[in-house]
Design an enzyme around this catalytic site. Structure first.
Site, mmCIF file in Angstrom:
data_model
loop_
_atom_site.group_PDB
_atom_site.id
_atom_site.type_symbol
_atom_site.label_atom_id
_atom_site.label_comp_id
_atom_site.label_asym_id
_atom_site.label_seq_id
_atom_site.Cartn_x
_atom_site.Cartn_y
_atom_site.Cartn_z
ATOM 1 C CG ASN A 3 -7.738 -4.742 -7.132
ATOM 2 O OD1 ASN A 3 -7.246 -5.017 -6.049
ATOM 3 N ND2 ASN A 3 -8.832 -4.006 -7.245
ATOM 4 C CE LYS A 33 -4.173 -1.891 0.496
ATOM 5 N NZ LYS A 33 -4.272 -2.903 -0.518
ATOM 6 C CD GLU A 37 -10.572 -1.454 -6.448
ATOM 7 O OE1 GLU A 37 -10.979 -0.913 -5.410
ATOM 8 O OE2 GLU A 37 -10.816 -2.640 -6.740
ATOM 9 C CD GLU A 55 -7.054 -1.946 -3.190
ATOM 10 O OE1 GLU A 55 -6.147 -2.418 -2.495
ATOM 11 O OE2 GLU A 55 -8.240 -2.310 -3.093
ATOM 12 C CD GLU A 110 -7.190 10.081 5.564
ATOM 13 O OE1 GLU A 110 -6.119 9.576 5.176
ATOM 14 O OE2 GLU A 110 -8.213 9.414 5.797
#
Length: 675
Positions: free
Chosen positions: A294, A116, A275, A292, A200
């Protein structure tokens, strides 16, 4: 090109890969666990190899067994599907070490995107938008204000060790930061013993949008438009569609080019998905951020296939064999609209509890999809495609994912694709276990879904008290009353024809009283092939119902109704358009007398803790004689790879514990009895 490939997966995705391989003239090898010995994908493949017992850890997740199967059968390549070993770097490396091709991306790309922190660093270096934020020591309020101003409002201040909603404060302005920062620090210290805070960007009205990437080993990388996957439950996607009703052409281009840049940064090839989280509150469409990547085929890939005409599995196989993509970015178009609903073995009427067991009846609205071209293949038959890996008489096991099938529809417009979903769901027959067909049908009809105003909070916001069926409108109420009366009349006519015991055949020229869902009564009158409800105008009624049919199609006036029918003692259960309805049909004079009947009170089961679903009782936390409080954890059940904590509904004392840890439980089986 490969002559034989092995599919290191199970269920619908294994069937899906086999169909494309067969069309390409490639032989296939299936691997299976003991639970899947008679599964459709095993029968479809040219060869099959047993891996081991039902648990995935002893079968599908054992890379060495899959490599042994490749060697034993001569398979030259492995398609991993999704889940299991599909994103395991060590598996791709082990295949390469044994001279077996991996039908997926290079191992270094899997490794880079699987981390990540590393993936976000790569995304930033590639010029991809990431959620702005600051992770580090924020010493005081002034620094917090400076950071928040740099990020841009709104921001979320979070205790570093927070959880359960504690230690979180949303700030829309500098004033909110000044008022809330110290409060968040104190909450973090008091609740978790840690007063560190990070800040954030808060994404307003978040939408989950993903970009389909496809690349070859020659360095060509394309984006195949986007999919919207905002409708989720517990972070699990339920509905996916392509394209997104929110994304503009300019936004699509910006997203796609950034995602291609990210893929190029790791020398990516094969199919993959980036994504993104997108702010639905930003009308410019510029607020999209990387979540992320995939590095595999996605569950929802059929909707992309439907609007582009590209078979993603075929392209994955060709790329793995070293072929270049046969099209360019300019060739990628959007033709119509496609929606996918995941049909799960879970009961929405009982809090979406997992439901395992035997499929005593399984009749999808179409028999899968053919392989002969885009219209009948990637789009299905008449715009309806079903990807499944189950069969009537088979069992949905507690060992694997609860998905029964994927229902995919295509239409010229979004509304047409959604309408086809509702019609197909009405015709989808599943019996023997709980399923979510009614729930996804209700979503398809929901005004907010039709408007395209989607966020990841859709289900929580629109069904805060759980799901109780889609609402009935006045017209559907009248139509169901007419259909119930028609069904009851058909049974009366048949009874009258049995050896003349009831005085000979009856006619449809008579009246019934129908009570729907225990509520208002409706008077239904037939006049040959016409019907009127509650004294309204007569309408043409066409329905060739034969007693015993479980699915009927009725035409009332200009409306077509597809209804699933089941007998429930004296009642009829009618299921259509996202809800189940119980109808009791009586002659008028009997209905008059029935109003004076005493209502039967259901038994009091509050003294029992019952198993809410079939599964394994993994823990029992109480003993006989122990006092418990309302909300106290009593037991833990495991089903469909998920643990479910069962709690006491009220204060009481344990009288008996008929079940023990390790027992396999049936639904409604008694676990604990209270005094």
């Amino acid at each position: 090109m490969f002559s034989k490939i092995l599919i290191a997966n199970r269920g619908e995705i294994a069937c899906r890969v086999i169909k494309t391989a067969r069309r390409m003239g490639i032989k296939t090898v299936a691997v299976y666990s003991d639970a899947d010995a008679r599964a459709p994908f095993v029968k479809m493949a040219d060869e099959s190899v047993r891996l081991g017992p039902a648990p995935a850890s002893e079968s599908y997740l054992k890379a060495e067994l899959i490599i042994d199967a490749c060697k034993a059968t001569g398979a030259e390549a492995v398609h991993p599907g999704y889940g299991f070993l599909s994103e395991r770097t060590s598996f791709a490396e082990a295949l390469a070490a044994n001279g077996i091709a991996f039908i997926g991306p290079p191992a270094n790309a899997i490794a880079a995107m699987g981390d990540k922190i590393e993936s976000k660093k790569l995304a930033m270096q590639a010029g991809v938008n990431v959620v702005p934020g600051f992770v580090g020591e924020i010493e005081d309020t002034e620094l917090a204000v400076r950071i928040s101003n740099e990020i841009g409002y709104p921001v979320m201040m979070k205790a570093s060790a927070g959880g359960g909603g504690k230690g979180m404060r949303l700030a829309y302005t500098e004033k909110d930061v000044r008022e809330g920062f110290e409060s968040v620090k104190r909450e973090g210290l008091n609740s978790f013993g840690d007063d560190r805070v990070f800040i954030e960007k808060f994404i307003l009205d978040p939408r989950h949008i993903e970009i389909q990437i496809l690349g070859d080993q020659q360095g060509n990388i394309l984006y195949l438009n986007e999919r919207e996957c905002s409708i989720q439950r517990r972070h699990q996607k339920v509905v996916e569609e392509a394209p997104s009703p929110f994304v503009t052409p300019a936004m699509r281009k910006a997203m796609g080019e950034q995602c291609v840049a990210l893929a190029r940064a790791v020398a990516y090839y094969s199919a993959g998905t980036v994504e993104l989280i997108v702010s639905g509150a930003d009308p410019t469409g510029e607020s999209f951020y990387f979540l992320e990547m995939n590095t595999r085929l996605q569950v929802e890939h059929p909707v992309t296939e439907a609007i582009t005409g590209i078979d993603l599995v075929e392209q994955m196989i060709r790329v793995a064999a070293g072929e270049a993509l046969p099209f360019t970015q300019d060739d990628i178009k959007i033709d119509g609209w496609s929606i996918e609903n995941r049909v799960y073995a879970e009961d929405p009427y009982r809090g979406f509890l997992p439901s395992t067991g035997r499929l005593t009846r399984y009749r999808p609205p179409v028999k899968g999809w053919t392989d002969d071209g885009a219209e009948n293949g990637r789009r299905g038959v008449a715009g309806v495609r079903v990807d499944d890996g189950v069969y009537e008489g088979g069992e949905v096991s507690m060992f694997y994912d609860p998905m029964i099938a994927k229902l995919v529809t295509w239409g010229r417009t979004r509304d047409e694709a959604a309408d086809r979903q509702v019609a197909a769901l009405d015709a989808f027959e599943i019996e023997g276990l709980g399923h979510n067909v009614d729930f996804v049908s209700a979503i398809m009809q929901h005004p907010r879904f039709r408007s395209g105003e989607l966020t990841t909070g859709f289900i929580a916001e629109e069904y805060p008290d759980g799901f109780h069926g889609a609402p009935l409108d006045e017209q559907l109420t009248g139509d169901l009353a007419a259909i119930a009366a028609l069904i009851a009349t058909a049974h009366e006519v048949r009874a009258g024809q049995v050896d003349g015991q009831l005085g000979g055949p009856l006619t449809l020229r008579h009246e019934h009283v129908v009570r729907l869902d225990g509520g208002v009564e409706h008077r239904v009158r037939f006049n040959i092939d016409r019907v009127s409800v509650d004294g309204g105008r007569e309408e043409q009624l066409d329905c060739d119902y034969i007693p015993g049919q479980r699915l009927i199609e009725a035409r009332i006036g200009d409306r077509t109704r597809i209804v699933k029918v089941a007998r429930d003692k004296a009642n009829w259960k009618l299921t259509t358009r996202g809800a189940q309805h119980r109808a009791i049909v009586l002659p008028p004079h009997v209905a008059e007398l029935a109003r004076h009947m005493i209502e039967k009170v259901p038994p009091d089961l509050s003294k029992f803790l019952l198993a809410p679903m079939p599964g394994l009782l993994t823990r029992l936390d109480v003993q006989v004689g122990e006092k418990v409080e309302a909300g106290q954890p009593i037991a833990v059940m495991e089903a469909m790879k998920m643990e479910n904590i069962l709690r006491a509904e009220k204060t009481g004392t344990v009288k008996a514990t008929p079940a023990s840890a390790g027992d396999s439980m049936a639904v409604d089986q008694v676990i604990v009895e209270f005094e």
